[in-house]
Design an enzyme around this catalytic site. Structure first.
Site, PDB file in Angstrom:
ATOM      1  N   ASP A   1      63.048  -8.324  53.552  1.00 50.51           N
ATOM      2  CA  ASP A   1      63.825  -8.926  54.640  1.00 50.51           C
ATOM      3  C   ASP A   1      63.068 -10.117  55.241  1.00 50.51           C
ATOM      4  O   ASP A   1      61.854 -10.041  55.465  1.00 50.51           O
ATOM      5  CB  ASP A   1      64.030  -7.852  55.721  1.00 50.51           C
TER       6      ASP A   1
ATOM      7  N   GLU B   1      64.287 -12.246  50.466  1.00 48.28           N
ATOM      8  CA  GLU B   1      65.322 -12.928  51.236  1.00 48.28           C
ATOM      9  C   GLU B   1      64.605 -14.054  51.962  1.00 48.28           C
ATOM     10  O   GLU B   1      63.885 -13.825  52.937  1.00 48.28           O
ATOM     11  CB  GLU B   1      65.974 -11.985  52.249  1.00 48.28           C
TER      12      GLU B   1
HETATM   13  C1  BGC Z   1      68.997  -9.117  57.500  1.00 47.31           C
HETATM   14  C2  BGC Z   1      69.847  -8.990  58.696  1.00 47.31           C
HETATM   15  C3  BGC Z   1      68.948  -8.674  59.869  1.00 47.31           C
HETATM   16  C4  BGC Z   1      67.788  -9.661  60.008  1.00 47.31           C
HETATM   17  C5  BGC Z   1      66.704  -9.140  60.878  1.00 47.31           C
HETATM   18  C6  BGC Z   1      68.225 -10.366  57.873  1.00 47.31           C
HETATM   19  O1  BGC Z   1      67.830 -11.123  56.971  1.00 47.31           O
HETATM   20  O2  BGC Z   1      69.690  -9.270  56.295  1.00 47.31           O
HETATM   21  O3  BGC Z   1      70.857  -8.046  58.553  1.00 47.31           O
HETATM   22  O4  BGC Z   1      69.695  -8.716  61.042  1.00 47.31           O
HETATM   23  O5  BGC Z   1      67.225  -9.920  58.769  1.00 47.31           O
HETATM   24  O6  BGC Z   1      66.046  -8.077  60.272  1.00 47.31           O
END
Ligand code: BGC
Length: 556
Positions: free
Chosen positions: A214, A273
């Protein structure tokens, strides 16, 4: 004329399963509810393993299922090495992994390293220990400004909107890139680094095959005083030295993680991500010495437009070749408007469709959305994606052709982004997180025995999995057939473009002779004798109809 895009192939190697995998994202709270509390759970996933196997995916990625106050849908993690009691137990998790593995489905879990929940033991300890304590040093605490320190240290704004600083009882402030309940960790702290290595080993030891990381680009920070203002921060280039975003030193963290991943056989995989400024910067996350793969969100923000698709595909395959990674394709996830809705939006500013979440800001699907066109285009785009080299990430419910749900009242909404009004402007992200319809009737459309934590509209009946499973023309049947044939189509990670003479039609072949043709326009595209070899999608009078894709099998 063809122009070839070739990527080094390692698909014969079992350790390289991820390179061309179809990965299905499960948002656990909204997938299936086994205990009837309105929240999806791990036993619910276990009960649907047959469905996942029939779908034909290679892996599942589970969004967070860890103990959490659900201030941000589970991305506020209170304990990284346990299961939220509302979602089950570690024993349930093990049973789910075993059942999935038995069906040849690999398991990817979500790691949220940028921030913890404010309920995490470390943050609670930091609150109790007071200013200047070692416990506070695991987070980012600062004194406020103004004569009595009652103003935040800077005017920085969180991604979800509002100040990025919150004040604790003794008057100090802590930094949070996201919601108040998500304090950012201090990645310069050795205990923080060590603890995440323990977490990665914990899940790897339980048989997890890979990790989705994340906001992988935000962990490390340079908070040397004096801190810049918001305007100064926004003006700084994101070139590896930005104080908060995509710093070069974050890759030291991932090099350590890679050593953990590679200590397993087969090595554990990871996908970043990372919303970064250029494809070159993204490549750093995908390096073999780092996480190995990074999400490519280019198509997720592109229009339904042949030239845009072609450029994005060509560029990303070239980039994968340069890094030795494989590229990823994605059209929907738990943070964005479902693509079946996005593609049905009316034109905006001369572009073919509205993009991203703008439609919700403009008032929702009732305002001019063409549901049939959205679904038609979504099916066409997905079939194109599944024919490409690289891995494809699918989001639960898209295989049913689900539309975004706009009919959620403000009182029913849960997304902190909706309440804080930041980057995810408009209605926020709840509309793609509504629990799935499994049956066309019954309580919560078969999601659970007692209702669902977000309201399901009556039109969900049309998209129910049981009805679609029985209908050969349904979106579910199309996904199943595509995922089955994809195993034959996948070959060397390469494609050759075949010129079509039409700006709105894309056609390519894979090295083993499979061809994919997508007609982005309205006029049918003539296939001639090749129409006899169409095995997926439908040719009509030997032509590819408007806004559709066909797969053509190799000549015998
Ligand atoms: C996740 C989100 C989340 C955020 C904070 C993002 O990249 O995919 O759903 O709210 O990170 O953790």
């Amino acid at each position: 004329m063809t122009d070839a895009v070739l990527v080094e192939t390692r698909t014969d190697d079992a350790a390289a399963w991820w390179r061309q995998a179809a990965v299905y994202q499960i948002y656990p709270r909204s997938f299936a509810d086994a205990n009837g509390d309105g929240i999806g759970d791990i036993p619910g996933i276990l009960s649907r393993v047959d469905y996942l196997a029939d779908l034909g995916i290679d892996a599942v990625w589970l969004s967070p299922f860890y103990p959490s106050a659900l201030a941000d849908g589970g991305y506020d993690v209170a304990d990284y090495r346990d299961v939220d009691p509302r979602l089950g137990t570690l024993a349930d998790f093990d049973a789910m992994v075993a059942a999935l593995h038995e069906r040849g489905i690999r398991v990817v879990v979500d790691i949220v390293p940028n921030h913890t929940s404010d309920l995490h033991a470390w943050f609670q300890e930091a609150l109790a220990a007071g200013r200047g304590s070692a416990a506070r040093d695991r987070y980012i605490f600062r004194e406020g400004t103004g004569p009595d320190g009652s103003e935040p240290p800077t005017d920085w704004v969180s991604v979800f909107g509002g100040s990025a600083w919150d004040r604790v009882e003794d008057g100090q402030w802590y930094f949070h890139n996201f919601a108040t309940e998500q304090p950012d960790l201090n990645w310069a702290h050795p205990e923080v680094r060590e603890d995440f290595l323990t977490t990665l080993r914990f899940w790897s030891d339980r048989g997890v095959d890979g990790f989705r990381i994340d906001v992988a680009h935000m962990l490390t920070k340079d908070l040397t005083e004096p801190l810049p203002s918001r305007a100064e921060l926004d003006a700084l280039p994101q070139d590896g030295n930005h104080p908060l975003i995509d710093r070069d030193d974050v890759h030291e963290v991932y090099a350590e993680w890679r050593r953990v991943f590679d200590s397993y056989d087969p090595p554990r995989t990871a996908v970043a991500e990372a919303w970064v400024s250029t494809p070159e910067r993204r490549a750093k996350y995908a390096s073999a010495e780092g996480l190995g793969q990074a999400f490519n969100f280019d198509l997720l923000v592109a229009d339904f437009d042949a030239p845009q698709f072609r450029t994005i595909i060509t560029d990303n395959l070239a980039q994968a070749e340069a890094t030795g990674s494989s590229t990823t394709w994605v059209l929907s996830n738990h943070d964005v408007t479902r693509h079946a809705t996005r593609y049905g939006l009316p034109p905006l500013d001369g572009r073919a469709v509205k993009q991203g979440t703008e439609w919700v800001a403009a008032g929702g699907p009732a305002e001019g959305i063409d549901v049939a066109q959205g679904l038609r285009r979504a099916r066409a785009a997905t079939l194109l994606l599944l024919g490409l080299p690289g891995s494809t990430y699918l989001y639960q419910g898209e295989e049913l052709g689900l539309q975004e749900v706009a009919e959620i009242t403000p009182e029913q909404r849960q997304d902190p982004a909706f309440f804080r009004g930041g980057e995810f402007d408009g209605l926020g992200r709840d509309g793609c997180r509504v629990p799935l319809p499994w049956t066309s009737s019954g309580p919560s459309f078969g999601f659970g025995a007692n209702g669902a934590h977000l309201p399901q509209p009556s039109w969900f009946a049309e998209f129910a999995a049981d009805a679609e499973a029985a209908d050969p023309s349904s979106t579910l049947s199309l996904y199943r057939e595509a995922l089955r044939l994809r195993r034959e189509l996948q070959a060397e990670e390469r494609l050759d473009w075949i010129e079509t003479g039409r700006a709105d039609v894309l056609r390519f072949s894979r090295p083993n002779g499979w061809q994919v043709v997508t007609n982005f326009g309205a006029e049918p595209f003539e296939l001639g004798a090749d129409a006899d070899r169409v095995v997926l999608g439908a040719a009509v009078d030997s032509a590819v109809p408007g806004e559709s894709t066909v797969w053509i099998a190799p000549t015998a």
